[in-house]
Design a protein around this motif. Structure first.
Motif, PDB file in Angstrom:
ATOM      1  N   ASN A   3      40.674  36.441  29.546  1.00 34.97           N
ATOM      2  CA  ASN A   3      41.235  36.311  30.708  1.00 34.97           C
ATOM      3  C   ASN A   3      42.697  36.900  30.493  1.00 34.97           C
ATOM      4  O   ASN A   3      43.512  36.528  31.557  1.00 34.97           O
ATOM      5  CB  ASN A   3      41.345  34.921  31.330  1.00 34.97           C
ATOM      6  CG  ASN A   3      41.304  34.980  32.788  1.00 34.97           C
ATOM      7  OD1 ASN A   3      40.971  36.012  33.510  1.00 34.97           O
ATOM      8  ND2 ASN A   3      41.849  33.955  33.420  1.00 34.97           N
ATOM      9  N   MET A   9      44.268  39.612  31.542  1.00 33.37           N
ATOM     10  CA  MET A   9      44.915  40.027  32.713  1.00 33.37           C
ATOM     11  C   MET A   9      44.197  39.416  33.943  1.00 33.37           C
ATOM     12  O   MET A   9      44.182  40.179  35.055  1.00 33.37           O
ATOM     13  CB  MET A   9      44.523  41.703  32.788  1.00 33.37           C
ATOM     14  CG  MET A   9      45.001  42.462  31.445  1.00 33.37           C
ATOM     15  SD  MET A   9      44.976  44.099  31.598  1.00 33.37           S
ATOM     16  CE  MET A   9      46.162  44.446  32.726  1.00 33.37           C
ATOM     17  N   GLU A  10      43.780  38.229  33.973  1.00 30.15           N
ATOM     18  CA  GLU A  10      43.068  37.504  34.907  1.00 30.15           C
ATOM     19  C   GLU A  10      42.071  38.598  35.608  1.00 30.15           C
ATOM     20  O   GLU A  10      41.852  38.236  36.884  1.00 30.15           O
ATOM     21  CB  GLU A  10      44.142  37.093  36.141  1.00 30.15           C
ATOM     22  CG  GLU A  10      45.221  36.291  35.451  1.00 30.15           C
ATOM     23  CD  GLU A  10      45.954  35.664  36.411  1.00 30.15           C
ATOM     24  OE1 GLU A  10      46.226  36.129  37.599  1.00 30.15           O
ATOM     25  OE2 GLU A  10      46.553  34.438  36.160  1.00 30.15           O
ATOM     26  N   LEU A  11      41.070  39.050  34.696  1.00 23.76           N
ATOM     27  CA  LEU A  11      40.103  39.698  35.218  1.00 23.76           C
ATOM     28  C   LEU A  11      38.728  39.263  34.657  1.00 23.76           C
ATOM     29  O   LEU A  11      37.895  39.792  34.934  1.00 23.76           O
ATOM     30  CB  LEU A  11      40.104  41.194  34.661  1.00 23.76           C
ATOM     31  CG  LEU A  11      41.436  42.111  35.273  1.00 23.76           C
ATOM     32  CD1 LEU A  11      41.491  43.403  34.523  1.00 23.76           C
ATOM     33  CD2 LEU A  11      41.329  42.296  36.787  1.00 23.76           C
TER      34      LEU A  11
END
Lengths: 315, 315
Positions: free
Chosen positions: A196, A198-200
């Protein structure tokens, strides 16, 4: 969506923060809450030959641990093997006697050692386990000579073939195209394990499902190596609202609350250095050490990562 | 990508956590770091008629505040007006004398009051400001009768027309289709302001840019109402690696570090209740109050949100 399976690997991937020691009361509360959640597999830890440094009991998962889990949990149980640490000769002592305690054996595979991992898979399949490959570094697969050409060797041996976004650096378009490419080569079920940085994590996982993935991983509060994983509470909340997946939010709230004190202590989650390592596909192992020692400033860490990314020697 | 502008609204949106009081040293360090970052606008706070409850100085941004900002910062300065609090008669006393201190006036617009907001925009444009509409609740626009038919009224009046994901509940596919639909109706530049309840802030913003948005918002550490916003450090790191945007990571590291103590104190960011409110497009105002008072358990909050979502009366 109905056919997608969900695997929780909080104890296994979260162990990077606790050195695979977990308080028994926490494990008990975790297992009990999971019973009420729509999870298919719980990955409890590793099985491994003894290593020279100290590692806690969920790194080895002796039979006593697995028996205790079986007493509380009716979920399918998984453990992970690090292919780099396990030879074919290790299989019998490690796993020869416990098909009643373990349902799924996952193998963490470096794509350059694909052939060796296929040999292990054959051994595991012969023992009667479900087998998964967790193939790391998916953002670099295209750089490995002949990687995609050898994939069909897993057919008939590997139940689940996972794309692992080790660096937390892939985007949904990458996920869609790699899932599609892999599905054109193999007939194993495809899985996705996201980090996570890049919070993707969520959108990559939803994209994998849309592209045909049939099993996905997450962990409570995203507890996991480096920046951590897709948060299980986010995945379940999303699948509940989007696809009507039945979720007991009281059980989910309980298990999320149970891991709160651990997160306060270890502070996992993304931050600027992890974002930089993800965006540039750099290993988060070093970052994790730098950040946890609080010895270097954010600035010097980001600078070091930028230098690595630019091919300048590290400082 | 070259033409996309970036607006930082840390003080304005982050003020929800500090009641719009900020330590002067923090503001100074923020403004100085921002000078070295590829940002086009800084939104410093609101301008507003006096309200009955206490609100700190960045809620009113008197001239003294804006002059101090101008002394440190060469960036374009923005303030936000809440359309619901501001009538046409308020414009002259609020903004009649400070085109030298403010470049961009943004108006927070409830889609049901669109016509009133257009009248305000005309007044602001006549005063000589750049004008932006921040149109809230984009996930519910399709439920507002005739909403899309009236959009062309902004042409020639509004420089930037923002899609605001107030609930943090839209997905990239929604963003793509709404940006495209809006761009077919108007010739103002389109903007995107995302919240991060479901950790979709980055991918929604990238998707908006891909679909033609020309300005996007973020805040340092995602400081902002409820679950917060897209993190500026994530946006810049991503645009740096993906499109070669020049980013001074030392300056970025400094400003991220400067806001660390505030985040430790106020603990903004997403969590299970915010995820549930985002996924079901429920207002986060109530959630923010419940969570910050630490009076209710996570479970009871999630339960209350689920009841709201199911149309059951709140408890």
């Amino acid at each position: 969506m109905e056919s997608v399976k969900i695997l929780d690997c909080t104890l296994r991937d979260g162990g990077y923060y606790t050195n695979w020691d977990f308080d028994e009361a926490l494990v008990d509360s975790y297992l009990k809450s999971c019973e009420s959640l729509p999870l298919d597999y719980l990955e409890i830890g590793y099985r491994s030959p003894v290593k020279s440094e100290y590692l806690g009991k969920y790194f080895y998962c002796p039979d006593s641990v697995l028996k205790a889990v079986r007493q509380v949990s009716a979920k399918k149980i998984a453990v992970l093997l690090n292919e780099k640490d396990v030879s074919l000769d290790d299989l019998e002592p490690l796993l020869g006697h416990c098909t009643d305690l373990i349902d799924l054996v996952r193998v963490a595979v470096n794509p350059v050692n694909f052939g060796r991992a296929v040999t292990l898979a054959r051994g595991l399949k012969d023992m009667g386990y479900e087998v998964a490959f967790n193939v790391m570094y998916m953002s670099n697969w295209h750089k490995v000579d002949g990687f995609f050409d050898q994939l069909d060797q897993v057919n008939g041996l590997v139940d689940y073939f996972y794309l692992v976004d080790s660096f937390g650096g892939v985007y949904p378009d990458d996920v869609r195209s790699i899932v599609t490419q892999v599905k054109s080569k193999i007939n194993s079920k495809v899985g996705f394990h996201g980090h996570n940085n890049m919070e993707l994590g969520l959108i990559n996982t939803l994209t994998a499902i849309e592209a045909g993935a049939e099993i996905v991983d997450a962990t409570i509060r995203g507890m996991g190596r480096g920046a951590g994983n897709l948060k299980m509470e986010l995945l379940l909340t999303c699948l509940s609202s989007k696809f009507g997946l039945e979720v007991d939010f009281n059980a989910l709230g309980r298990v999320v609350a149970a891991y709160g004190p651990l997160q306060d202590m270890h502070q996992w989650g993304t931050n600027l250095p992890y974002m930089v390592s993800g965006a540039n596909s750099l290993p988060q192992k070093d970052v994790m050490e730098w950040v946890s020692k609080r010895f270097y400033s954010m600035n010097s860490i980001v600078q070091a990562l930028n230098n690595q990314s630019a091919g300048v020697e590290d400082n």
